[in-house]
Design an enzyme around this catalytic site. Structure first.
Site, PDB file in Angstrom:
ATOM      1  N   ASP A  79       0.840  -1.198   0.000  1.00 42.19           N
ATOM      2  CA  ASP A  79       0.000   0.000   0.000  1.00 42.19           C
ATOM      3  C   ASP A  79       0.875   1.248   0.000  1.00 42.19           C
ATOM      4  O   ASP A  79       1.726   1.422   0.879  1.00 42.19           O
ATOM      5  CB  ASP A  79      -0.878  -0.032   1.256  1.00 42.19           C
ATOM      6  N   ALA A  80       0.657   2.133  -0.973  1.00 40.58           N
ATOM      7  CA  ALA A  80       1.444   3.361  -1.069  1.00 40.58           C
ATOM      8  C   ALA A  80       1.240   4.266   0.139  1.00 40.58           C
ATOM      9  O   ALA A  80       2.117   5.080   0.460  1.00 40.58           O
ATOM     10  CB  ALA A  80       1.075   4.118  -2.345  1.00 40.58           C
TER      11      ALA A  80
ATOM     12  N   GLU B 204       3.091   6.954 -11.572  1.00 30.26           N
ATOM     13  CA  GLU B 204       2.428   7.401 -12.790  1.00 30.26           C
ATOM     14  C   GLU B 204       0.914   7.216 -12.652  1.00 30.26           C
ATOM     15  O   GLU B 204       0.403   6.112 -12.757  1.00 30.26           O
ATOM     16  CB  GLU B 204       2.962   6.611 -13.986  1.00 30.26           C
TER      17      GLU B 204
END
Length: 236
Positions: free
Chosen positions: A92-93, A109
């Site tokens: 998870d970012a 991106e």
């Protein structure tokens, strides 16, 4: 929480669903100087097209992370014979499983907008080294965006916030990025190119319908929504 649009990208296995596609990625990275000893993080790597390009072009140490298990599976398939090897992680970012100061370079991106933006930017600032830099490609909206269209964007893409260019810059500063440059590109959104796909079997018809809705939405509203490429540094 499930996101139908991200599920669509995973099932179709779209290599470069972000604005500008892989050609934009290549042009942005053409002038980057990434050394073989440097560590690189590809956040929201999808099927791994950009991560593979980074490893091949710069021979650097690439770690690719994505939250969607189907994307991770397809990235692993792409990387199985990659040299140098690429590490793939399902994660998870907003809560990266890396120590502070782990990476020299990060790229995301059309990823951060699908997360809690402030939490993800804070995490990226944390895992980057003090001399680290980051490139992000993200959706922006124009100041004259109608409220009803803003809600339509949020519902269509399953996102909580749509930011203007200056709001992105403000969030980046708040996260600790002290130097922010804009990389010049065409700023308007265009329909995604499907040149690199790894399509799953038995995709439900609702995902084909959603892709057509997405395509038509971009065509009809390109003057209200676009994208920017930000190059960010933690120290000037």
């Amino acid at each position: 929480m499930a996101n139908m649009y991200l599920d669509l990208l995973a099932y179709f296995g779209v290599g470069s669903a972000h604005p500008g596609g892989f050609r934009l990625t290549q042009s942005i990275l053409e002038n980057e100087k990434i050394l073989p000893v440097e560590t690189v993080l590809d956040v929201g790597c999808g099927t791994g097209q950009t991560a593979a390009f980074l490893a091949k072009k710069f021979h650097c140490q690439v770690t690719a992370i994505d939250k969607h298990p189907i994307m991770v599976e397809k990235a692993e398939e792409r990387f199985k014979n990659n040299n140098p090897p690429i590490k793939v992680i399902e994660g998870d970012a907003e809560n990266l499983s890396f120590a502070d100061d782990s990476f020299d370079f990060a790229i995301a991106e059309s990823v951060i907008v699908f997360t809690n933006i402030s939490k993800t930017l804070d995490e990226l600032a944390r895992v980057l080294k003090n001399t680290g830099r980051m490139i992000i490609i993200e959706m922006v909206v124009e100041p004259n965006l109608p409220i009803d269209l803003q809600k339509e964007i949020q519902n269509l893409y399953g996102i909580c916030e749509v930011l203007r260019e200056e709001e992105w810059i403000s969030r980046l500063h708040q996260a600790g990025f002290t130097k922010i440059e804009m990389i010049k590109t065409p700023s308007t959104l265009s329909p995604s190119e499907l040149q690199d796909v790894n399509q799953s079997e038995n995709i439900q018809s609702k995902f084909y319908d959603l892709w057509e809705i997405h395509h038509q939405f971009i065509v009809q509203n390109h003057h209200f929504i676009g994208y920017r490429v930000f190059k960010c540094h933690l120290s000037s």
